[in-house]
Design a protein around this motif. Sequence first.
Motif, PDB file in Angstrom:
ATOM      1  N   PHE A   1     -18.389   5.856   0.663  1.00 29.22           N
ATOM      2  CA  PHE A   1     -19.214   6.805   1.419  1.00 29.22           C
ATOM      3  C   PHE A   1     -20.014   7.678   0.455  1.00 29.22           C
ATOM      4  O   PHE A   1     -21.200   7.954   0.653  1.00 29.22           O
TER       5      PHE A   1
ATOM      6  N   PHE B   1      -2.214   2.591  -4.659  1.00 29.47           N
ATOM      7  CA  PHE B   1      -2.587   3.908  -4.155  1.00 29.47           C
ATOM      8  C   PHE B   1      -4.045   3.814  -3.662  1.00 29.47           C
ATOM      9  O   PHE B   1      -4.320   3.019  -2.781  1.00 29.47           O
ATOM     10  N   ASN B   2      -4.992   4.537  -4.194  1.00 30.75           N
ATOM     11  CA  ASN B   2      -6.359   4.438  -3.646  1.00 30.75           C
ATOM     12  C   ASN B   2      -7.267   3.695  -4.615  1.00 30.75           C
ATOM     13  O   ASN B   2      -7.806   4.305  -5.552  1.00 30.75           O
TER      14      ASN B   2
ATOM     15  N   ARG C   1      -5.170  12.672  -3.582  1.00 34.21           N
ATOM     16  CA  ARG C   1      -4.857  11.246  -3.627  1.00 34.21           C
ATOM     17  C   ARG C   1      -4.789  10.801  -5.079  1.00 34.21           C
ATOM     18  O   ARG C   1      -5.240  11.503  -5.991  1.00 34.21           O
TER      19      ARG C   1
ATOM     20  N   LEU D   1     -22.048  13.466   3.172  1.00 34.39           N
ATOM     21  CA  LEU D   1     -20.619  13.151   3.248  1.00 34.39           C
ATOM     22  C   LEU D   1     -19.938  14.235   4.064  1.00 34.39           C
ATOM     23  O   LEU D   1     -20.222  15.425   3.896  1.00 34.39           O
ATOM     24  N   SER D   2     -19.028  13.833   4.946  1.00 34.44           N
ATOM     25  CA  SER D   2     -18.170  14.813   5.616  1.00 34.44           C
ATOM     26  C   SER D   2     -16.867  14.877   4.834  1.00 34.44           C
ATOM     27  O   SER D   2     -16.192  13.860   4.677  1.00 34.44           O
TER      28      SER D   2
ATOM     29  N   ASN E   1     -15.273   3.620   5.698  1.00 38.72           N
ATOM     30  CA  ASN E   1     -14.152   4.500   6.067  1.00 38.72           C
ATOM     31  C   ASN E   1     -13.641   5.237   4.843  1.00 38.72           C
ATOM     32  O   ASN E   1     -13.125   6.344   4.945  1.00 38.72           O
ATOM     33  N   ASN E   2     -13.755   4.584   3.698  1.00 41.68           N
ATOM     34  CA  ASN E   2     -13.141   5.130   2.479  1.00 41.68           C
ATOM     35  C   ASN E   2     -14.097   6.062   1.749  1.00 41.68           C
ATOM     36  O   ASN E   2     -15.321   5.951   1.854  1.00 41.68           O
ATOM     37  N   LEU E   3     -13.499   6.966   0.995  1.00 41.15           N
ATOM     38  CA  LEU E   3     -14.259   8.059   0.396  1.00 41.15           C
ATOM     39  C   LEU E   3     -15.327   7.593  -0.610  1.00 41.15           C
ATOM     40  O   LEU E   3     -16.487   7.994  -0.518  1.00 41.15           O
TER      41      LEU E   3
ATOM     42  N   CYS F   1      -7.655  17.214   0.545  1.00 41.21           N
ATOM     43  CA  CYS F   1      -6.488  16.334   0.346  1.00 41.21           C
ATOM     44  C   CYS F   1      -6.388  15.821  -1.087  1.00 41.21           C
ATOM     45  O   CYS F   1      -7.406  15.641  -1.772  1.00 41.21           O
TER      46      CYS F   1
ATOM     47  N   SER G   1       0.829  -1.208   0.000  1.00 40.74           N
ATOM     48  CA  SER G   1       0.000   0.000   0.000  1.00 40.74           C
ATOM     49  C   SER G   1       0.859   1.252   0.000  1.00 40.74           C
ATOM     50  O   SER G   1       1.954   1.273   0.584  1.00 40.74           O
TER      51      SER G   1
ATOM     52  N   ARG H   1      -9.320  14.741   9.428  1.00 43.96           N
ATOM     53  CA  ARG H   1      -9.379  13.422  10.076  1.00 43.96           C
ATOM     54  C   ARG H   1      -7.980  13.096  10.589  1.00 43.96           C
ATOM     55  O   ARG H   1      -6.995  13.224   9.844  1.00 43.96           O
TER      56      ARG H   1
ATOM     57  N   TYR I   1      -2.059  -1.255  11.134  1.00 42.85           N
ATOM     58  CA  TYR I   1      -2.333  -1.720   9.767  1.00 42.85           C
ATOM     59  C   TYR I   1      -1.170  -1.357   8.837  1.00 42.85           C
ATOM     60  O   TYR I   1      -0.630  -2.209   8.125  1.00 42.85           O
TER      61      TYR I   1
ATOM     62  N   VAL J   1     -10.314  15.713  -2.921  1.00 43.34           N
ATOM     63  CA  VAL J   1     -11.586  15.164  -2.439  1.00 43.34           C
ATOM     64  C   VAL J   1     -12.753  15.913  -3.097  1.00 43.34           C
ATOM     65  O   VAL J   1     -13.704  15.291  -3.590  1.00 43.34           O
TER      66      VAL J   1
ATOM     67  N   PHE K   1     -13.235  15.800   4.979  1.00 44.92           N
ATOM     68  CA  PHE K   1     -12.327  16.010   6.115  1.00 44.92           C
ATOM     69  C   PHE K   1     -11.263  17.060   5.808  1.00 44.92           C
ATOM     70  O   PHE K   1     -10.143  16.724   5.455  1.00 44.92           O
TER      71      PHE K   1
ATOM     72  N   TYR L   1      -6.329   8.036  -7.265  1.00 40.34           N
ATOM     73  CA  TYR L   1      -7.416   7.041  -7.279  1.00 40.34           C
ATOM     74  C   TYR L   1      -7.247   6.121  -8.478  1.00 40.34           C
ATOM     75  O   TYR L   1      -7.351   6.568  -9.619  1.00 40.34           O
TER      76      TYR L   1
HETATM   77  C1  WQD Z   1      -9.372   9.472   0.797  1.00 34.37           C
HETATM   78  C2  WQD Z   1      -9.539  10.974   1.023  1.00 34.37           C
HETATM   79  C3  WQD Z   1      -9.908  11.578   3.322  1.00 34.37           C
HETATM   80  C4  WQD Z   1     -13.776   9.624   3.750  1.00 34.37           C
HETATM   81  C5  WQD Z   1      -6.854   4.606   3.128  1.00 34.37           C
HETATM   82  C6  WQD Z   1      -5.837   3.916   3.979  1.00 34.37           C
HETATM   83  C7  WQD Z   1      -4.696   3.437   3.147  1.00 34.37           C
HETATM   84  C8  WQD Z   1      -5.181   2.610   1.960  1.00 34.37           C
HETATM   85  C9  WQD Z   1      -6.293   3.256   1.220  1.00 34.37           C
HETATM   86  C10 WQD Z   1      -5.027   0.292   2.451  1.00 34.37           C
HETATM   87  C11 WQD Z   1      -8.812  11.467   2.267  1.00 34.37           C
HETATM   88  C12 WQD Z   1     -11.111  11.911   2.475  1.00 34.37           C
HETATM   89  C13 WQD Z   1     -12.589  10.103   3.247  1.00 34.37           C
HETATM   90  C14 WQD Z   1     -14.801  10.556   4.088  1.00 34.37           C
HETATM   91  C15 WQD Z   1     -13.374  12.333   3.341  1.00 34.37           C
HETATM   92  N1  WQD Z   1      -5.704   1.351   2.380  1.00 34.37           N
HETATM   93  N2  WQD Z   1     -12.382  11.434   3.037  1.00 34.37           N
HETATM   94  N3  WQD Z   1     -14.560  11.879   3.851  1.00 34.37           N
HETATM   95  O1  WQD Z   1      -7.133   7.645   3.779  1.00 34.37           O
HETATM   96  O2  WQD Z   1      -6.187   7.959   1.448  1.00 34.37           O
HETATM   97  O3  WQD Z   1      -6.249   5.714   2.478  1.00 34.37           O
HETATM   98  O4  WQD Z   1      -7.314   3.682   2.128  1.00 34.37           O
HETATM   99  O5  WQD Z   1      -3.840   0.139   2.384  1.00 34.37           O
HETATM  100  O6  WQD Z   1      -3.865   2.707   3.988  1.00 34.37           O
HETATM  101  O7  WQD Z   1      -5.367   4.843   4.959  1.00 34.37           O
HETATM  102  O8  WQD Z   1      -8.346   6.730   1.737  1.00 34.37           O
HETATM  103  O9  WQD Z   1     -10.678   6.687   0.989  1.00 34.37           O
HETATM  104  O10 WQD Z   1     -10.197   6.855   3.463  1.00 34.37           O
HETATM  105  O11 WQD Z   1      -9.709   8.804   2.000  1.00 34.37           O
HETATM  106  O12 WQD Z   1     -13.194  13.545   3.168  1.00 34.37           O
HETATM  107  O13 WQD Z   1     -15.867  10.187   4.578  1.00 34.37           O
HETATM  108  O14 WQD Z   1     -10.921  11.233   1.259  1.00 34.37           O
HETATM  109  O15 WQD Z   1      -9.665  12.596   4.249  1.00 34.37           O
HETATM  110  O16 WQD Z   1      -8.318  12.725   1.977  1.00 34.37           O
HETATM  111  P1  WQD Z   1      -6.935   7.128   2.431  1.00 34.37           P
HETATM  112  P2  WQD Z   1      -9.814   7.197   2.075  1.00 34.37           P
END
Ligand code: WQD
Length: 341
Positions: free
Chosen positions: A205, A180-181, A233, A217-218, A200-202, A231, A126, A297, A151, A274, A220, A235
């Motif tokens: 959600f 990556f994501n 990322r 959606l919040s 947990n993931n964007l 932020c 990861s 977050r 993790y 995001v 963060f 994807y």
């Molecule tokens: C992406 C962006 C959040 C949810 C995680 C793990 C990483 C990898 C992939 C396994 C960030 C923002 C998210 C929400 C938001 N997994 N967000 N509101 O954190 O980049 O990576 O998953 O290895 O280890 O940490 O991915 O999808 O959680 O977040 O604003 O409800 O979306 O702040 O910027 P992340 P994510």
Amino acid sequence: MKNSVLVTGGAGFIGSHTAVELINAGFDVIIVDNFSNSDMAAVEGVRTITGADVPFEKADCNSREELEKIFKKYKFDSVIHFAASKAVGESVEKPLMYYRNNVGSFVNILELMNKHGVSNMVFSSSATVYGQPDVLPATEQTPRKPATSPYGNTKQICEDILRDSVAACEGMKGIALRYFNPIGAHPSALIGELPKGVPNNLVPFITQTAAGIRKELSVFGDDYNTPDGSCLRDYIDVVDLAKAHVVAVRRMIENKGKAKYEIFNIGTGVPVSVLELVNTFQKVNNVKVPYKIVGRRQGDVEAVWADTKLANTELGWKAERSLDETLAAAWSWEKRVRNIK
Ligand code: WQD
Ligand code: NAD
């Protein structure tokens, strides 16, 4: 003769898509999963998409006995090890569960590979290993940062275990793919990402909010040092990611690697914020995603995206699907699962 691949965690999000791409590429696949984060529907989805009667074994990779039965029952030359727990927050609360499930199961598999003469391992690593890189984009040479969660630490430890065990065992090869994501779903909408509980993931959600399961959606944080304050990322479409596993396995079978142990970044190389992602999802799918900006977050890094040159040149792999296509597939999948027309 067809090559066979054991896919652990093959009923999961990335494993099920990879099983499809392996079969499409002519491999035989055996899926192993304990359904701790998935169910039989994903295996059925793989069978329906490919038309192949893919063998499935319900087993826990923590159990050497259960696993060894599979090593005795089937012949395969490669293993792709997806099986792991992946919730960052949960890993802080239950570190030992994470070390056992992610590290313990990996050691089991590697020992059995040694014992049964199985040579090739692809490990799901990861981008979390980079933490917040000092220089972007992150190359495979970018130093790993101390993990901020158990993790993340399991990914670093497993990379090192793979490096060391490959070095010590003649004939053995390993590739760590640093995802990556991963987002999206198969275009058929028969397999996709189905997190248990509150995502947990964007992207899950977002799709659940669009489907009316979540109120809003919040987002963060909008005070990061990025163009729109949210932020950044990288994807990566899950079908593109799945195809990277096919080329990684082939590389080892065909002895094309430059070293016994190799690491590749698997991303698009394109940073997306995001807010950009939310807006693109709404535009492409013509659906509203109510959102509000909230505080940062804990544990989030500001920005991370991949330098993909090594994967492009050495693996001959490149992300192909556009963000629009990926977000359309994610929504089609959510609609199918929720019975939305
Ligand atoms: C992406 C962006 C959040 C949810 C995680 C793990 C990483 C990898 C992939 C396994 C960030 C923002 C998210 C929400 C938001 N997994 N967000 N509101 O954190 O980049 O990576 O998953 O290895 O280890 O940490 O991915 O999808 O959680 O977040 O604003 O409800 O979306 O702040 O910027 P992340 P994510
Ligand atoms: P997932 O939870 O959908 O898939 C993992 C699968 O492994 C599940 O089907 C689960 O039931 C199974 N599993 C877990 N422990 C097991 C065990 N002990 N024995 C047998 N099966 C077991 O997750 P995913 O998103 O498909 O992730 C696959 C791999 O990729 C994981 O190793 C994960 O850490 C890694 N990864 C995921 C992401 C991501 O954002 N999704 C990013 C980087 C790396």
